[in-house]
Scaffold this motif. Structure first.
Motif, PDB file in Angstrom:
ATOM      1  N   GLN A  43       7.123  -4.027 -11.206  1.00  0.00           N
ATOM      2  CA  GLN A  43       7.513  -4.700  -9.941  1.00  0.00           C
ATOM      3  C   GLN A  43       6.562  -4.426  -8.899  1.00  0.00           C
ATOM      4  O   GLN A  43       6.715  -5.109  -7.847  1.00  0.00           O
ATOM      5  CB  GLN A  43       8.995  -3.811  -9.576  1.00  0.00           C
ATOM      6  N   LEU A  44       5.383  -3.642  -9.115  1.00  0.00           N
ATOM      7  CA  LEU A  44       4.423  -3.196  -8.064  1.00  0.00           C
ATOM      8  C   LEU A  44       3.328  -4.541  -8.027  1.00  0.00           C
ATOM      9  O   LEU A  44       2.773  -4.844  -9.244  1.00  0.00           O
ATOM     10  CB  LEU A  44       3.644  -2.193  -8.345  1.00  0.00           C
ATOM     11  N   PRO A  45       2.692  -4.740  -7.143  1.00  0.00           N
ATOM     12  CA  PRO A  45       1.585  -5.661  -7.052  1.00  0.00           C
ATOM     13  C   PRO A  45       0.325  -4.995  -7.658  1.00  0.00           C
ATOM     14  O   PRO A  45       0.298  -3.763  -7.848  1.00  0.00           O
ATOM     15  CB  PRO A  45       1.285  -5.880  -5.718  1.00  0.00           C
ATOM     16  N   ALA A  46      -0.588  -6.030  -8.183  1.00  0.00           N
ATOM     17  CA  ALA A  46      -1.763  -5.429  -8.920  1.00  0.00           C
ATOM     18  C   ALA A  46      -2.605  -4.589  -8.227  1.00  0.00           C
ATOM     19  O   ALA A  46      -3.057  -3.693  -8.594  1.00  0.00           O
ATOM     20  CB  ALA A  46      -2.542  -6.650  -9.220  1.00  0.00           C
ATOM     21  N   ALA A  47      -2.643  -4.801  -6.768  1.00  0.00           N
ATOM     22  CA  ALA A  47      -3.647  -3.912  -5.817  1.00  0.00           C
ATOM     23  C   ALA A  47      -3.143  -2.372  -6.054  1.00  0.00           C
ATOM     24  O   ALA A  47      -3.963  -1.581  -5.953  1.00  0.00           O
ATOM     25  CB  ALA A  47      -3.620  -4.494  -4.541  1.00  0.00           C
ATOM     26  N   GLN A  48      -1.991  -2.191  -5.820  1.00  0.00           N
ATOM     27  CA  GLN A  48      -1.270  -0.834  -5.797  1.00  0.00           C
ATOM     28  C   GLN A  48      -1.184  -0.249  -7.145  1.00  0.00           C
ATOM     29  O   GLN A  48      -1.795   0.930  -7.023  1.00  0.00           O
ATOM     30  CB  GLN A  48       0.407  -0.968  -5.487  1.00  0.00           C
ATOM     31  N   ILE A  49      -1.347  -1.038  -7.966  1.00  0.00           N
ATOM     32  CA  ILE A  49      -1.376  -0.528  -9.614  1.00  0.00           C
ATOM     33  C   ILE A  49      -3.011  -0.015  -9.637  1.00  0.00           C
ATOM     34  O   ILE A  49      -3.364   1.196 -10.170  1.00  0.00           O
ATOM     35  CB  ILE A  49      -1.131  -1.548 -10.458  1.00  0.00           C
ATOM     36  N   ALA A  94     -13.454  -3.644  -4.728  1.00  0.00           N
ATOM     37  CA  ALA A  94     -12.311  -3.250  -4.212  1.00  0.00           C
ATOM     38  C   ALA A  94     -11.648  -4.145  -3.067  1.00  0.00           C
ATOM     39  O   ALA A  94     -10.497  -4.557  -2.787  1.00  0.00           O
ATOM     40  CB  ALA A  94     -12.002  -1.810  -3.898  1.00  0.00           C
ATOM     41  N   PHE A  95     -12.558  -4.656  -2.260  1.00  0.00           N
ATOM     42  CA  PHE A  95     -12.292  -5.255  -1.008  1.00  0.00           C
ATOM     43  C   PHE A  95     -11.567  -6.770  -1.488  1.00  0.00           C
ATOM     44  O   PHE A  95     -10.583  -7.184  -0.714  1.00  0.00           O
ATOM     45  CB  PHE A  95     -13.519  -5.734  -0.158  1.00  0.00           C
ATOM     46  N   PHE A  96     -12.264  -7.304  -2.504  1.00  0.00           N
ATOM     47  CA  PHE A  96     -11.736  -8.675  -3.063  1.00  0.00           C
ATOM     48  C   PHE A  96     -10.358  -8.473  -3.868  1.00  0.00           C
ATOM     49  O   PHE A  96      -9.973  -9.461  -4.519  1.00  0.00           O
ATOM     50  CB  PHE A  96     -12.635  -9.432  -3.676  1.00  0.00           C
ATOM     51  N   ALA A  97     -10.039  -7.275  -4.413  1.00  0.00           N
ATOM     52  CA  ALA A  97      -9.263  -6.981  -5.665  1.00  0.00           C
ATOM     53  C   ALA A  97      -7.936  -7.244  -5.303  1.00  0.00           C
ATOM     54  O   ALA A  97      -7.039  -7.489  -6.210  1.00  0.00           O
ATOM     55  CB  ALA A  97      -9.237  -5.476  -6.215  1.00  0.00           C
ATOM     56  N   ALA A  98      -7.578  -7.335  -3.922  1.00  0.00           N
ATOM     57  CA  ALA A  98      -6.069  -7.585  -3.602  1.00  0.00           C
ATOM     58  C   ALA A  98      -5.536  -9.024  -3.932  1.00  0.00           C
ATOM     59  O   ALA A  98      -4.421  -9.238  -4.051  1.00  0.00           O
ATOM     60  CB  ALA A  98      -5.927  -7.272  -1.870  1.00  0.00           C
ATOM     61  N   GLY A  99      -6.403  -9.713  -4.271  1.00  0.00           N
ATOM     62  CA  GLY A  99      -6.264 -11.032  -4.560  1.00  0.00           C
ATOM     63  C   GLY A  99      -6.043 -11.301  -5.822  1.00  0.00           C
ATOM     64  O   GLY A  99      -5.859 -12.584  -6.502  1.00  0.00           O
TER      65      GLY A  99
END
Length: 262
Positions: A43-49, A94-99
């Motif tokens: 259920q978690l977004p990829a960025a939090q994982i 990591a800056f771009f990983a949220a997407g």
């Protein structure tokens, strides 16, 4: 921390311990820990994982790095210079990983794993200790290559995706700096601490770290990392190579099955 069943929590802690052991021996503990987090917390977004994975991994990697630095013939100065380049690269990634979507992670991991397996199988002498023979001299050009390409390039990958960074560091350092697998693992741990720190700083700034879960899993990851580093130092390069191949093929099979099921 999100609602997590006791069974899931136990499985994640065991995965963290196993990942710490694998990461210390041959790198790539994220190839075990990241899929475990993806499956356990869908259920978690990829960025939090990814951010939580970094918070766990940096603890075990740091413990393994200290163990290696005390007993392996690692050039700490060179490792730190590569690590600083890797830190910059990982922060950028990591800056771009949220997407990044969770759906793209499995295929990427499978491709890079297969590439590692083919390379190691086709080069049976790769990373073996030369006994009493002196290793080839490392030129300034090779050192610069290690700093820019190994540090910056793999650091960028670590921040953007993460899984397999330690393994790629071991392979690249062995190829570029003529290290045996044990010394390469020792050097990779120091570099990996820097990449984890850079990526973690960015994920924390974005609020993408589950600190409570990460703290619990980190205890198990540290225990696994300390044990793995001691075993690698005592058993040598052949042991490291064997673990590398077992881990790679096991994870390819697991991720391939998950992708087919999905």
């Amino acid at each position: 921390m999100p609602d997590i069943t006791l069974t899931t929590l136990v499985v994640l802690c065991l995965a963290a311990a196993a990942a710490g052991w694998v990461d210390a021996v041959v790198g790539g503990g994220g190839l075990l820990l990241l899929p475990a987090l993806l499956l356990g917390l869908p259920q978690l977004p990829a960025a939090q994982i990814l951010g939580t994975n970094k918070a766990v991994a940096i603890v075990g990697t740091s413990g393994a790095a200290v163990t290696y630095a005390r007993r392996a013939p690692v050039k700490v100065g060179t490792a730190v210079r590569i690590g600083l380049a890797a830190l910059a690269g990982s922060m950028t990634g990591a800056f771009f990983a949220a997407g990044i979507s969770s759906e793209v992670l499995r295929p990427v991991i499978m491709v890079v794993l297969l590439a590692v397996a083919v390379f190691v199988l086709l080069r049976p002498q790769f990373g073996r200790s030369a006994g009493d023979a002196l290793p080839p001299a490392v030129t300034r050009a090779r050192t610069v290559t290690a700093i820019v390409l190994v540090g910056g390039g793999i650091g960028l990958y670590d921040g953007l995706f993460g899984p397999g960074t330690g393994t790629f560091l071991v392979l690249a350092l062995t190829a570029v700096l003529h290290l045996d697998l044990v010394t390469a693992s020792a050097t990779a741990k120091i570099v990996n601490v820097c990449t984890n720190a850079g990526a973690l700083a960015m994920f924390a700034h974005q609020g993408n770290v589950l600190w409570g879960l990460a703290a619990l899993m980190a205890v198990f990851n540290l225990a696994g990392g300390l044990l793995g580093a001691r075993m690698a130092l005592s058993k040598g390069s052949e042991f490291v190579r064997g673990v590398l191949l077992v881990v790679v093929f096991s994870l390819v099979a697991k991720l391939g099955f998950d992708q087919w099921q999905g």
